[in-house]
Motif scaffolding. Structure first.
Motif, PDB file in Angstrom:
ATOM      1  N   GLN A 144       0.827  -1.198   0.000  1.00 36.96           N
ATOM      2  CA  GLN A 144       0.000   0.000   0.000  1.00 36.96           C
ATOM      3  C   GLN A 144       0.866   1.255   0.000  1.00 36.96           C
ATOM      4  O   GLN A 144       0.488   2.278  -0.577  1.00 36.96           O
ATOM      5  CB  GLN A 144      -0.910  -0.019   1.234  1.00 36.96           C
ATOM      6  CG  GLN A 144      -1.919   1.117   1.279  1.00 36.96           C
ATOM      7  CD  GLN A 144      -3.058   0.945   0.299  1.00 36.96           C
ATOM      8  OE1 GLN A 144      -3.023   0.057  -0.550  1.00 36.96           O
ATOM      9  NE2 GLN A 144      -4.059   1.787   0.403  1.00 36.96           N
ATOM     10  N   SER A 150      -5.075  -1.674  -7.652  1.00 40.73           N
ATOM     11  CA  SER A 150      -6.450  -1.725  -7.154  1.00 40.73           C
ATOM     12  C   SER A 150      -6.694  -2.798  -6.102  1.00 40.73           C
ATOM     13  O   SER A 150      -7.646  -2.696  -5.320  1.00 40.73           O
ATOM     14  CB  SER A 150      -7.426  -1.940  -8.327  1.00 40.73           C
ATOM     15  OG  SER A 150      -7.053  -3.075  -9.089  1.00 40.73           O
ATOM     16  N   PRO A 201      -6.265  -1.448  -1.971  1.00 36.80           N
ATOM     17  CA  PRO A 201      -7.340  -0.619  -1.405  1.00 36.80           C
ATOM     18  C   PRO A 201      -8.638  -1.397  -1.197  1.00 36.80           C
ATOM     19  O   PRO A 201      -9.323  -1.203  -0.182  1.00 36.80           O
ATOM     20  CB  PRO A 201      -7.525   0.486  -2.466  1.00 36.80           C
ATOM     21  CG  PRO A 201      -6.223   0.547  -3.177  1.00 36.80           C
ATOM     22  CD  PRO A 201      -5.707  -0.850  -3.207  1.00 36.80           C
ATOM     23  N   ILE A 202      -8.977  -2.272  -2.146  1.00 36.53           N
ATOM     24  CA  ILE A 202     -10.198  -3.066  -1.983  1.00 36.53           C
ATOM     25  C   ILE A 202     -10.030  -4.050  -0.829  1.00 36.53           C
ATOM     26  O   ILE A 202     -10.935  -4.217   0.000  1.00 36.53           O
ATOM     27  CB  ILE A 202     -10.539  -3.814  -3.289  1.00 36.53           C
ATOM     28  CG1 ILE A 202     -10.743  -2.821  -4.434  1.00 36.53           C
ATOM     29  CG2 ILE A 202     -11.809  -4.661  -3.108  1.00 36.53           C
ATOM     30  CD1 ILE A 202     -10.932  -3.479  -5.788  1.00 36.53           C
ATOM     31  N   ASN A 218     -10.416  -2.437   2.646  1.00 36.69           N
ATOM     32  CA  ASN A 218     -11.799  -2.100   2.964  1.00 36.69           C
ATOM     33  C   ASN A 218     -12.633  -3.343   3.245  1.00 36.69           C
ATOM     34  O   ASN A 218     -13.525  -3.315   4.099  1.00 36.69           O
ATOM     35  CB  ASN A 218     -12.418  -1.284   1.828  1.00 36.69           C
ATOM     36  CG  ASN A 218     -12.074   0.181   1.907  1.00 36.69           C
ATOM     37  OD1 ASN A 218     -12.783   0.978   2.499  1.00 36.69           O
ATOM     38  ND2 ASN A 218     -10.953   0.555   1.307  1.00 36.69           N
ATOM     39  N   ALA A 270     -16.867  -2.402   1.088  1.00 30.26           N
ATOM     40  CA  ALA A 270     -16.131  -2.824  -0.100  1.00 30.26           C
ATOM     41  C   ALA A 270     -16.359  -1.863  -1.264  1.00 30.26           C
ATOM     42  O   ALA A 270     -15.442  -1.643  -2.067  1.00 30.26           O
ATOM     43  CB  ALA A 270     -16.559  -4.234  -0.502  1.00 30.26           C
ATOM     44  N   SER A 290     -16.640   1.320  -1.117  1.00 30.80           N
ATOM     45  CA  SER A 290     -15.686   2.429  -0.925  1.00 30.80           C
ATOM     46  C   SER A 290     -14.307   2.034  -1.418  1.00 30.80           C
ATOM     47  O   SER A 290     -13.611   2.820  -2.065  1.00 30.80           O
ATOM     48  CB  SER A 290     -15.629   2.818   0.554  1.00 30.80           C
ATOM     49  OG  SER A 290     -16.880   3.278   1.007  1.00 30.80           O
ATOM     50  N   GLY A 291     -13.906   0.806  -1.110  1.00 31.95           N
ATOM     51  CA  GLY A 291     -12.615   0.323  -1.596  1.00 31.95           C
ATOM     52  C   GLY A 291     -12.563   0.221  -3.097  1.00 31.95           C
ATOM     53  O   GLY A 291     -11.541   0.523  -3.719  1.00 31.95           O
ATOM     54  N   GLY A 303      -9.903   2.091  -5.313  1.00 30.83           N
ATOM     55  CA  GLY A 303      -9.066   1.232  -6.139  1.00 30.83           C
ATOM     56  C   GLY A 303      -9.205   1.535  -7.614  1.00 30.83           C
ATOM     57  O   GLY A 303      -8.211   1.505  -8.357  1.00 30.83           O
TER      58      GLY A 303
END
Length: 250
Positions: free
Chosen positions: A96, A126, A129-130, A133, A172, A174-175, A179
């Motif tokens: 990250q 991507s 980030p997913i 979350n 998810a 939001s992720g 992403g």
């Protein structure tokens, strides 16, 4: 006045500023809207821009779908099993903190030019980030919901499908939004560095030959596609599950 109407008022405002600034420079240095429009017609007629845009979108869809599926599966497992979650967190933190583009030169060396390294960049950009979350969503699931489901006989994959997955979807989403934005930027940058096709390559190549109208055209297309995907896909998903998220919090 509706929010959508106010938002679209920014378009003529930006065009007006663009006209004023472009009028101060020769068109070969900073072309105006009319110059870019004429370039768009030229590029459309020769099929150049459609080809690059479709290739970029194909890479984006393939890489993003793979990343989302992996992030959902691993995130649910990581949220359900604490030892796995603790094992994953240092890896997640490392990747990250590392921009996906930092991997692009290495990926190009290993995978060569073409779709493979571009898709790999999208996947790296991507996935994390997913995943973060999804794990956070799993941590927010009420223990009472899990116990109730288990008392009714849910276990194994049924627990994942009927309890975990519905509960984590708001987080998810939001992720997915974060992403997607990172993946789109990373793809364009990767195409500019080591691509031989795609909208990033289109911008880079025309910049090298001094075709500033095509450079600006490519930039506009990038922003327009991101805007359309946000309005047609991401915002409807967020609105669809907004009420669900509030119910979960209660």
């Amino acid at each position: 006045m509706k929010k959508q109407t106010i938002g679209w008022l920014s378009v003529p405002f930006v065009l007006g500023i663009w006209f004023l600034v472009a009028s101060q420079y020769p068109s070969y240095i900073f072309p105006g809207p009319i110059d870019v429009w004429n370039e768009a017609i030229l590029q459309w007629n020769n099929g150049e821009i459609q080809s690059h845009v479709l290739l970029s979108l194909k890479r984006l869809v393939i890489g993003f779908v793979i990343a989302a599926l992996l992030a959902f599966m691993i995130g649910i497992l990581g949220g359900a099993f604490r030892p796995l979650r603790e094992f994953l967190m240092p890896i997640v933190t490392f990747f990250q903190a590392t921009p996906a583009m930092a991997w692009a030169p290495l990926l190009i060396i290993f995978l060569g030019l073409g779709d493979a390294p571009m898709i790999a960049v999208i996947l790296i950009a991507s996935f994390f980030p997913i995943l973060i979350n999804v794990i956070q969503g799993m941590n927010m699931i009420s223990e009472s919901h899990i116990r109730a489901a288990k008392s009714l006989g849910a276990k194994g994959w049924r627990l994942g499908v009927y309890v975990y997955l519905p509960e984590i979807i708001p987080a998810a989403i939001s992720g997915v939004s974060v992403g997607f934005a990172i993946a789109w930027r990373s793809l364009v940058a990767a195409e500019m560095i080591g691509g031989n096709s795609g909208i990033g390559y289109f911008i880079s190549f025309n910049g090298q030959i001094g075709n500033t109208a095509s450079v600006i055209l490519g930039i506009i297309i990038i922003g327009f596609l991101a805007l359309m995907m946000d309005y047609l896909l991401l915002k409807p998903l967020q609105q669809r599950f907004a009420g669900w998220a509030s119910r979960n919090e209660n």
